[in-house]
Design a protein around this motif. Structure first.
Motif, mmCIF file in Angstrom:
data_model
loop_
_atom_site.group_PDB
_atom_site.id
_atom_site.type_symbol
_atom_site.label_atom_id
_atom_site.label_comp_id
_atom_site.label_asym_id
_atom_site.label_seq_id
_atom_site.Cartn_x
_atom_site.Cartn_y
_atom_site.Cartn_z
ATOM 1 N N GLU A 242 0.828 -1.211 0.000
ATOM 2 C CA GLU A 242 0.000 0.000 0.000
ATOM 3 C C GLU A 242 0.858 1.255 0.000
ATOM 4 N N LEU A 243 1.976 1.205 0.734
ATOM 5 C CA LEU A 243 2.895 2.340 0.738
ATOM 6 C C LEU A 243 3.546 2.522 -0.628
ATOM 7 N N ILE A 244 3.917 1.403 -1.263
ATOM 8 C CA ILE A 244 4.495 1.477 -2.606
ATOM 9 C C ILE A 244 3.478 2.054 -3.586
ATOM 10 N N GLN A 245 2.213 1.639 -3.437
ATOM 11 C CA GLN A 245 1.156 2.149 -4.303
ATOM 12 C C GLN A 245 1.025 3.674 -4.158
ATOM 13 N N ALA A 246 1.071 4.156 -2.908
ATOM 14 C CA ALA A 246 0.988 5.602 -2.665
ATOM 15 C C ALA A 246 2.197 6.321 -3.259
ATOM 16 N N PHE A 247 3.378 5.701 -3.160
ATOM 17 C CA PHE A 247 4.592 6.288 -3.723
ATOM 18 C C PHE A 247 4.493 6.391 -5.246
ATOM 19 N N GLU B 217 11.419 3.850 -13.663
ATOM 20 C CA GLU B 217 10.661 2.976 -14.558
ATOM 21 C C GLU B 217 11.015 1.508 -14.322
ATOM 22 N N ILE B 218 12.322 1.217 -14.160
ATOM 23 C CA ILE B 218 12.763 -0.158 -13.882
ATOM 24 C C ILE B 218 12.234 -0.600 -12.515
ATOM 25 N N TRP B 219 12.299 0.300 -11.547
ATOM 26 C CA TRP B 219 11.836 -0.019 -10.197
ATOM 27 C C TRP B 219 10.335 -0.330 -10.203
ATOM 28 N N ILE B 220 9.572 0.419 -10.957
ATOM 29 C CA ILE B 220 8.126 0.192 -11.065
ATOM 30 C C ILE B 220 7.857 -1.188 -11.664
ATOM 31 N N GLY B 221 8.649 -1.574 -12.680
ATOM 32 C CA GLY B 221 8.503 -2.902 -13.273
ATOM 33 C C GLY B 221 8.768 -4.010 -12.266
ATOM 34 N N ASP C 251 14.750 3.892 -1.487
ATOM 35 C CA ASP C 251 15.393 4.884 -0.630
ATOM 36 C C ASP C 251 16.661 5.422 -1.283
ATOM 37 N N TRP C 252 17.264 4.602 -2.178
ATOM 38 C CA TRP C 252 18.490 5.032 -2.855
ATOM 39 C C TRP C 252 18.209 6.088 -3.921
ATOM 40 N N PHE C 253 17.155 5.870 -4.723
ATOM 41 C CA PHE C 253 16.926 6.826 -5.813
ATOM 42 C C PHE C 253 15.886 7.898 -5.479
ATOM 43 N N GLN C 254 15.172 7.745 -4.367
ATOM 44 C CA GLN C 254 14.119 8.708 -4.057
ATOM 45 C C GLN C 254 14.625 10.150 -3.904
ATOM 46 N N PRO C 255 15.812 10.360 -3.282
ATOM 47 C CA PRO C 255 16.293 11.747 -3.175
ATOM 48 C C PRO C 255 16.455 12.438 -4.522
ATOM 49 N N ILE C 256 16.657 11.637 -5.590
ATOM 50 C CA ILE C 256 16.800 12.215 -6.934
ATOM 51 C C ILE C 256 15.512 12.912 -7.341
ATOM 52 N N ILE C 257 14.377 12.314 -6.914
ATOM 53 C CA ILE C 257 13.073 12.855 -7.301
ATOM 54 C C ILE C 257 12.651 13.882 -6.265
ATOM 55 N N ASP C 258 13.320 14.997 -6.260
ATOM 56 C CA ASP C 258 13.001 16.072 -5.336
ATOM 57 C C ASP C 258 11.950 16.981 -5.960
ATOM 58 N N ASN D 166 8.964 -11.452 0.742
ATOM 59 C CA ASN D 166 9.221 -10.446 1.778
ATOM 60 C C ASN D 166 10.648 -9.911 1.682
ATOM 61 N N ARG D 167 11.613 -10.813 1.429
ATOM 62 C CA ARG D 167 13.005 -10.389 1.285
ATOM 63 C C ARG D 167 13.184 -9.490 0.068
ATOM 64 N N GLU D 168 12.524 -9.882 -1.044
ATOM 65 C CA GLU D 168 12.623 -9.056 -2.247
ATOM 66 C C GLU D 168 11.961 -7.697 -2.030
ATOM 67 N N LEU D 169 10.910 -7.686 -1.230
ATOM 68 C CA LEU D 169 10.213 -6.439 -0.949
ATOM 69 C C LEU D 169 11.095 -5.499 -0.128
ATOM 70 N N ILE D 170 11.831 -6.071 0.825
ATOM 71 C CA ILE D 170 12.766 -5.276 1.628
ATOM 72 C C ILE D 170 13.837 -4.659 0.728
ATOM 73 N N GLN D 171 14.345 -5.465 -0.212
ATOM 74 C CA GLN D 171 15.356 -4.965 -1.140
ATOM 75 C C GLN D 171 14.760 -3.875 -2.037
ATOM 76 N N LEU D 172 13.515 -4.057 -2.425
ATOM 77 C CA LEU D 172 12.855 -3.071 -3.282
ATOM 78 C C LEU D 172 12.739 -1.731 -2.554
ATOM 79 N N LYS D 173 12.386 -1.776 -1.265
ATOM 80 C CA LYS D 173 12.269 -0.541 -0.481
ATOM 81 C C LYS D 173 13.633 0.129 -0.306
ATOM 82 N N GLN D 174 14.678 -0.685 -0.133
ATOM 83 C CA GLN D 174 16.021 -0.114 -0.013
ATOM 84 C C GLN D 174 16.449 0.573 -1.307
ATOM 85 N N ASN D 175 16.113 -0.045 -2.435
ATOM 86 C CA ASN D 175 16.430 0.572 -3.728
ATOM 87 C C ASN D 175 15.673 1.887 -3.915
#
Length: 724
Positions: free
Chosen positions: A49-54, A69-73, A141-148, A130-139
C-alpha cells in the motif's frame, strides 16, 4: 503504471487474511512460518500500500526517468507473484475451513491438485517475496532523493496542454470544421444575450481528440464579450493557478497595476469577483476531469444578469451533467465526413482534395482506423501530405500505422491525448479497461459476459451492501461516461447491453497491456507471433499457421479464443494452475481433458457452440467455478457430484434445435441432477427441464435472477407457483 496491479493484490490479501483467520485457530504452535502466514501477509499488504501511494506520487510529478521505470517494473512483478501465492492460500485454507478438523484436512491433502503448493511451501514463497520487498524498499530509498519536488519537470499533462491554448495552430480553419457545424451553431446560440441575461453554463463533452477544444476555440475567438479568459484545468490542478490564469485573461489595461503572482488565494478570489461583477464575461474551463473541480471554482462567477457565460469542456458525462445548462456531446465523425476531413489535410494542393485512385485503398483503410476521431484524421492526414504520393510509400505507412503512433514524434500528440484518459482513470477501473482490449476490433462486447469475466478476475471490490454485479455495472457505466467505451445498444430498460472500444483507443490499450504484462493479443495473420512469457492473459484473435509459438511458463489468468480454427486450441499448452477465465466458445473441440480439474482458480468456463458432449468427472473439483456456459452444445448432463460446485452462480446449458426459434420447442434443456437445488448461490439457470422433484425444490434457489424452465406441464403448475 503498476498501481492497478498493487490495488488488486492488496484487496486479495485482505480477503485471504479474513478467510484464513478462523481456520488458523486450530494450527499447532510448532508450525512456525505456517502459523505466521496471516501476520506476514498483513505486513506485506502494508508495504504494498505504501508502494502504491509512492507510485501515485511520482506519477503526479510526471517523472519519466529510466531508474524509477525499472523499479516500477520490479514492483509490478512482485505484485503479480504475490497474487499467485494469495490465490493458492485462499484455496488451501478454504479447503481446511470446510473440513471438520485439521487432521481431516491433512488426510485429504493428497487429493489436492498436484500443481498446488502446500502451506509450508506457501510460507517459504512468502518469505522470499518479503526479502525481495525489503530490497525493493532499499532501492527506492536510494533513488528517491533524486526525485526532489524542486527538481521535478513539468507534468506531461501540463506540457501537452500548453499546445492547446487559444492562439495555437489547431490546423483546422473555419471552412474545415467538418462535422462540428451544428455543434458550433448550438454553442453560439447558447452565448447569445437574447437567450437569457442570467449567467449561463454550457458543457461540451466527448472522448479525447474528438475536437471539443477545437470547437470551443472557434466559438471563443468569434464571440464578443467585455472580457474573456481560457483556463486549462489539469488533473493535478491548483486553485491558485486557476485564479491567476483567469485573472491574467480578464483584467484590462488599466488594471495592470496589480500583480496576480503576488496575491494570496483570498485576494485573488475577491479581486476576481470585483472585476467579473462589472463586466459581461466569457470563461472557458478546458478539460475538466471531475465535477468537484467546477464546484470549487464556480463561487467566483458572480451573476449580475449581464449575459455572462461559462463553457466547460470535459471527457466525462458526470462533469457535463453537473449543472442545468446546455450540454453538447461531440461524437466521432461519420464515414463521409471523416473521409472529407482526411482528404482536405492529406491532399491540400490537389484540386477539390480528391484522393488519387491508386492510393484509395490505403487511404480508406487509414481513415477507418481513425474511427472518426478528428485529431487523428488531421494529424495523420497532415503527415501524409508531406509524403510522396506513391503506392509503395503509402502502403508502408499503412502497415506500420500502429508502430508510427508510438514512435513517430509527429503523431505523439495523438497518443498523448488518448493516453491521458487512461492515465487519469481511477486504479479500480484500469484493469477493467485494459481487459476490454482483449476483444477483437469492432467487437460488440456484451455487458453480462464482460461483467462475469471481471468478477472471475477479482477486479470488482465490494462496496457496502451492493452486489458485486451491481458494482461492476457501475464500473462499466463510469468507463462509458469517461468516453473510454461507447454504447452500441441498450435494452428495453435502458441499461447498457453492448459496448465497443474505439479502434485507436484499443490499440493504445493493447500497447499498455503489453507494457504492464497485463495481457497479449495473438494474431498471426501476418506471420508467427511470440507470446511473452510473463503475460498474465492471452486472447487469440487469429491462429492460421501450423507452426505454434511457445507460450513458455506463462502464469495465465485468462485464456480467450475468438478464432474458430482447429489450430487455435493448440495454443493452450500451458496447464496454468492460476487460470480464472477459460473461454473456448466456437472452437471445433469434442473433449475437455481430465486435467481441467487441476485448475483450482477457475471461475469462468465458456464452451458455447463447441462439439463437447460431456464434461470430465474431474470438473466437480472446480470448487471456485462461478460461471459454466455450455450454450448450443450436445452436453446436457453434468457429471455426478456436481452438487459440490457450491460457488456456481450462472449455468447456461442447452441445445438449440431450431436456429430460427420458429417453433415452441426450439431448445432442449439440461437434465436436472440430484442436488441441483443445493446450489444456493445460483443467479442464472438457463435452461432446465421441469420435473416434479425439481419444481418442488426450486424454492431453495432464492438467489435466482434468471430462470428458464422447459417442459412445464399442468401437473407442475400449482407447485411451480408456490416455489416461485
Amino acid at each position: 503504471m503498476a498501481e492497478a496491479a498493487l490495488l488488486l493484490v492488496t484487496t486479495k490479501i485482505g480477503v485471504a487474511v479474513a478467510k484464513g483467520a478462523l481456520s488458523y485457530t486450530g494450527l499447532p504452535k510448532k508450525a512456525g512460518y505456517v502459523a505466521e502466514l496471516p501476520s506476514n501477509m498483513r505486513v506485506i499488504k502494508n508495504d504494498l500500500e505504501l508502494i502504491q501511494a509512492f507510485l501515485k506520487d511520482i506519477g503526479r510529478k510526471g517523472w519519466t526517468d529510466r531508474v524509477p521505470e525499472i523499479w516500477i517494473g520490479q514492483a509490478r512483478r512482485l505484485a503479480y507473484e504475490m497474487e499467485d501465492i494469495v490465490d493458492q492460500f485462499i484455496y488451501v485454507v478454504g479447503k481446511h475451513h470446510h473440513e471438520a478438523a485439521w487432521w481431516g484436512y491433512v488426510k485429504k491433502i493428497v487429493k489436492k491438485p498436484k500443481s498446488l503448493l502446500t502451506l509450508d511451501e506457501i510460507a517459504t514463497a512468502l518469505n522470499m517475496i518479503n526479502r525481495e520487498l525489503i530490497q525493493l524498499k532499499q532501492n527506492r530509498d536510494w533513488f528517491q532523493p533524486i526525485i526532489d519536488v524542486s527538481d521535478v519537470p513539468a507534468t506531461s499533462y501540463d506540457i501537452q496542454h500548453q499546445q492547446y491554448l487559444p492562439g495555437y495552430d489547431y490546423s483546422i480553419s473555419d471552412n474545415e470544421l467538418v462535422g462540428l457545424e451544428k455543434n458550433k451553431d448550438d454553442l453560439m446560440k447558447s452565448l447569445d444575450l437574447g437567450v437569457s441575461s442570467n449567467l449561463q453554463i454550457s458543457a461540451v463533452w466527448g472522448m479525447g481528440g474528438i475536437g471539443k477544444s477545437t470547437l470551443v476555440n472557434h466559438v471563443f475567438t468569434a464571440s464578443n464579450f467585455d472580457c474573456k479568459a481560457w483556463v486549462s484545468v489539469s488533473q493535478s490542478y491548483k486553485l491558485d493557478d486557476i485564479w491567476r490564469s483567469m485573472m491574467n485573461g480578464i483584467k484590462s489595461k488599466e488594471e495592470k497595476e496589480f500583480d496576480a503572482e503576488k496575491m494570496s488565494s483570498i485576494e485573488l478570489t475577491d479581486k476576481l469577483k470585483e472585476i467579473l461583477g462589472t463586466k459581461r464575461y466569457l470563461i472557458v474551463l478546458d478539460d475538466v476531469w471531475a465535477a468537484k473541480v467546477f464546484f470549487e471554482i464556480k463561487h467566483v462567477f458572480v451573476d449580475e444578469h449581464m449575459g455572462s457565460r461559462i463553457i466547460i469542456t470535459t471527457r466525462t458525462k458526470e462533469v457535463a451533467a453537473a449543472h442545468d445548462g446546455c450540454m453538447i456531446e461531440v461524437e466521432p465523425l461519420d464515414e463521409k465526413k471523416a473521409w472529407l476531413l482526411f482528404c482536405r489535410k492529406a491532399f491540400p494542393r490537389i484540386e477539390n482534395h480528391i484522393c488519387p485512385k491508386e492510393l484509395h485503398e490505403y487511404a480508406k483503410s487509414i481513415v477507418e482506423k481513425c474511427g472518426g476521431l478528428p485529431l487523428a484524421l488531421v494529424t495523420i492526414g497532415s503527415i501524409l501530405s508531406l509524403k510522396v504520393k506513391t503506392v509503395t510509400e503509402w502502403r508502408l505507412f499503412h502497415d506500420q500505422l500502429i508502430s508510427e503512433l508510438h514512435n513517430n514524434d509527429n503523431l505523439s500528440r495523438v497518443q498523448n491525448i488518448l493516453n491521458l484518459s487512461y492515465k487519469y482513470l481511477p486504479d479500480y477501473l484500469k484493469n477493467c479497461f485494459l481487459y476490454c482490449a482483449m476483444f477483437p476490433e469492432d467487437h460488440m462486447i456484451h455487458r453480462k459476459r464482460l461483467i462475469r469475466m471481471w468478477l472471475a478476475e477479482g477486479f470488482i471490490e465490494q462496496i457496502g451492501n451492493c452486489s458485486l454485479e451491481d458494482v461492476a455495472e457501475g464500473y462499466l457505466t463510469q468507463l462509458v461516461q469517461r468516453s473510454m467505451l461507447h454504447v452500441v445498444e441498450r435494452n428495453s430498460f435502458n441499461r447498457i447491453k453492448c459496448v465497443r472500444m474505439h479502434d485507436l483507443v484499443r490499440e493504445l490499450a493493447i500497447f499498455q497491456s503489453k507494457r504492464e504484462s497485463f495481457g497479449t493479443t495473438y494474431d498471426d495473420s501476418h506471420g508467427v507471433m511470440q507470446v511473452e512469457s510473463d503475460s498474465r492473459r492471452l486472447s487469440v484473435l487469429q491462429c492460421k499457421n501450423d507452426i505454434q509459438p511457445s507460450i513458455g511458463q506463462c502464469r495465465l489468468r485468462t485464456f480467450i479464443v475468438f478464432s474458430t480454427s482447429k489450430t487455435s486450441s493448440s495454443l493452450f499448452q500451458s496447464e496454468s494452475k492460476y487460470l480464472a477465465v477459460l473461454e473456448l466458445s466456437g472452437l471445433p473441440i469434442e473433449t475437455i481433458p481430465d486435467s481441467i480439474g487441476e485448475l483450482f482458480n477457475l471461475k469462468y468456463l465458456g464452451l458455447d457452440k463447441t462439439d463437447v458432449k460431456i464434461l470430465p468427472r474431474s470438473a466437480v473439483k472446480l470448487h471456485n467455478l462461478e460461471t459454466l456456459s455450455l450454450q448450443d452444445t450436445n452436453c446436457l448432463h453434468l457429471p455426478r457430484g456436481s452438487e459440490k460446485l457450491k460457488g456456481l452462480q450462472h449455468i447456461f446449458m442447452y441445445k438449440v434445435l431450431d436456429k430460427a426459434f420458429s417453433v415452441t420447442n426450439s431448445v432442449e434443456p439440461m437434465e436436472p441432477f440430484d442436488g441441483l437445488w443445493s446450489l444456493k448461490n445460483l443467479h442464472t439457470l438457463k435452461a432446465v427441464r421441469a420435473s416434479e422433484i425439481y419444481v418442488a425444490k426450486l424454492a431453495n434457489l432464492s438467489q435466482l435472477r434468471t430462470l428458464s424452465i422447459i417442459g412445464v406441464r399442468s401437473i407442475h403448475c400449482a407447485q411451480l407457483c408456490d416455489s416461485l
